[in-house]
Enzyme design. Structure first.
Site, PDB file in Angstrom:
ATOM      1  CB  SER A 125      -0.901   0.006   1.232  1.00  8.98           C
ATOM      2  OG  SER A 125      -0.116   0.340   2.363  1.00  8.98           O
ATOM      3  CE  LYS A 126      -1.522   6.911  -2.927  1.00  4.71           C
ATOM      4  NZ  LYS A 126      -2.956   7.102  -2.906  1.00  4.71           N
ATOM      5  NE  ARG A 127       0.520   0.923   6.302  1.00  3.42           N
ATOM      6  CZ  ARG A 127       1.209  -0.119   6.755  1.00  3.42           C
ATOM      7  NH1 ARG A 127       2.261   0.076   7.517  1.00  3.42           N
ATOM      8  NH2 ARG A 127       0.849  -1.350   6.459  1.00  3.42           N
TER       9      ARG A 127
END
Ligand code: GLU
Length: 497
Positions: free
Chosen positions: A256-258
């Protein structure tokens, strides 16, 4: 290479955002499978979610796929025998199939209200059951229908699931069996008449003669539902191959973007080159052996097969992508590398749109001087910005480290005077003269080289110092040395010891 022109695969993104790297991996595996078998690779747009689908996202998906080199043989924009390939334009086809399912009794209208449905969900929860719908409208009579219609109720359409397990023979994951207790009569058409993904997907796979559905393992749950629909329609479903998930870390979290950038377009903007990204993506789940990391497109096409795809997820390791990117940047010849770097220099305001021929050969020399340092194309600015502008500062850390000890003004002045004396300002003479000057000094070379680098580039890393001097030329080199001398004199730096 095997050729089997009957292979037909599709990549079917939903245009609700940018092309995710996980989606790009799915696209690549479909593409490679088609190319390996001499089959057909189709791009279908799954835009049944009217609210979240956008034209902008569609365009970005096309652009990203083209940038990666994953050209499609049939599909959106280019058309083909089974057009249209955008689901929102295929309403009539779905209606035909829905009618067929209703006529055969494999699907039925459900008039349950939201309240009734939420009560059923509550009850299922209380009974620890997977079936949140209890089949209430399964056997409505013609009168029941009339009554509900008269009340003004809207109906959804549900598929009637069989009372037996559904077996999916997955080409990667092996056999999975979904028992009747985990199946229920799913809604396939919303109350506003819009068909839902599980229906449209399998209908299109059937209509478009898809032989293999290769997609992420997050769709495994949908597969049994789609097989039920295919069976109800009396058609053999395609073969399925579910790709292991792309993970964000070794702890097993989904990417994910994390964990960093997840959009293909972002990697393009960040200066990754398509060859590197494609090579990186192919290794997310597929391997040839336990050692080969670098694959040309032809190697991938020749060797690709579903049975070399592992069952477990693979971690998206940006460091490995960076390593590959550096490798592929270096594989470009100087002219190619320079032309790949020009847009990044332009974007950073260091170059004009139009580039004259003389400027091009100067640019090539700059690129040559940067050597193997580029991890991304965007790094060119980090290493070469000072060639294009006088507007740079001296980093306080470097100032402290290199200008507050010894006597930088004297050594800088010495180098400047040496350079001033050179009539024929070219590499060999400059090298010999400056080295001779350095050899005559008591101080360590680095005590001269680093202040000199700082003077010329504002930083203490980058291309070879002599290459910098030659590329900047005599006049600019001297004026930059003078500028640092003035800086030291006015700030008092360099006079501490
Ligand atoms: N449209 C679905 C998605 O973007 C994929 C559907 C499929 O491959 O069947 O996740």
């Amino acid at each position: 290479m095997e050729t089997n022109s009957s292979v037909r695969v599709r990549f079917a993104p939903s245009p609700t955002g940018f092309l995710h790297v996980g989606g790009a991996r799915t696209a690549l595996f479909n593409w490679l499978f088609a190319r390996h078998h001499g089959g057909i690779y189709i791009l279908r747009i799954d835009d049944t979610d009217e609210q979240r689908s956008t034209q902008e996202s569609m365009q970005q998906i096309y652009d990203s796929l083209r940038w990666l080199g994953l050209d499609w043989d049939e599909g959106a924009i280019i058309g083909g025998d089974y057009q249209p390939y955008v689901q929102s334009e295929r309403g009539e086809i779905y209606q035909r199939y829905i009618q067929k399912l209703l006529d055969s009794g494999d699907a039925y209208h459900c008039y349950c209200t939201q309240e009734e449905l939420s009560q059923m969900r509550e009850q299922a929860r209380a009974e620890n059951s997977n079936q949140s719908y209890n089949g209430k409208c399964r056997n409505l009579t013609v009168e029941d229908h009339r009554k509900f219609e008269a009340e003004g109720r809207k109906s959804t359409v549900r598929i009637r699931v069989p009372n037996q397990p559904v077996v999916v023979q997955d080409l990667i994951l092996g056999e999975t069996k979904v028992g009747p207790s985990s199946l229920q009569d799913e809604v396939i058409v919303k109350s506003n008449g819009m068909p839902l993904y599980n229906l449209t997907s399998i209908v299109d796979d059937i209509e478009m003669q898809i032989t293999h559905v290769i997609r992420g393992a997050d769709h495994l749950n949908n597969t049994s539902k789609q097989m039920i629909i295919a069976n109800a329609l009396g058609t053999e479903p395609p073969q399925f191959a579910h790709l292991p998930m792309v993970l964000g870390s070794s702890k097993g979290e989904k990417l994910s973007k994390r964990h960093g950038a997840t959009s293909v377009d972002q990697y393009r903007k960040d200066g990754f080159i398509p060859e590197a990204l494609v090579n990186f993506l192919v290794r997310l789940g597929w391997s040839l052996d336990d050692k080969t990391e670098i694959f040309s497109i032809d190697d991938m096409i020749d060797n690709f097969s579903l049975d070399r795809i592992g069952k477990s997820g693979s971690v998206f390791d940006v460091k490995r992508l960076e390593w590959l990117n550096n490798h592929y940047i270096l594989k470009l010849n100087l002219a190619e590398r320079t032309s790949a770097l020009i847009p990044f220099l332009q974007r950073d305001g260091l170059l004009e749109d139009k580039i004259a021929d003389e400027e091009l050969s100067w640019l090539e020399k700059i690129v040559e001087s940067v050597g193997d340092r580029l991890t991304t194309l965007a790094d060119i600015t980090t290493y070469a910005r000072f060639f294009f502008t006088d507007d740079f500062d001296y980093h306080p850390k470097d100032v402290k480290k290199w200008l507050t000890k010894g006597d930088p003004v004297t050594v800088l002045s010495g180098v400047r005077d040496t350079l001033l004396d050179i009539e024929n300002f070219e590499s060999e003479t400059v090298g010999t003269k400056v080295k001779a000057y350095l050899d005559g000094l008591e101080v360590k070379r680095i005590q001269v080289m680093q202040p000199l680098r700082l003077a010329l580039s504002g930083q203490t890393f980058g291309p070879d110092l002599f290459a910098i001097i030659i590329l900047l030329g005599q006049e600019k080199t001297i004026s930059r040395i003078n500028r640092l001398i003035d800086y030291i004199s006015t700030t008092g730096e360099g006079r501490v010891s």
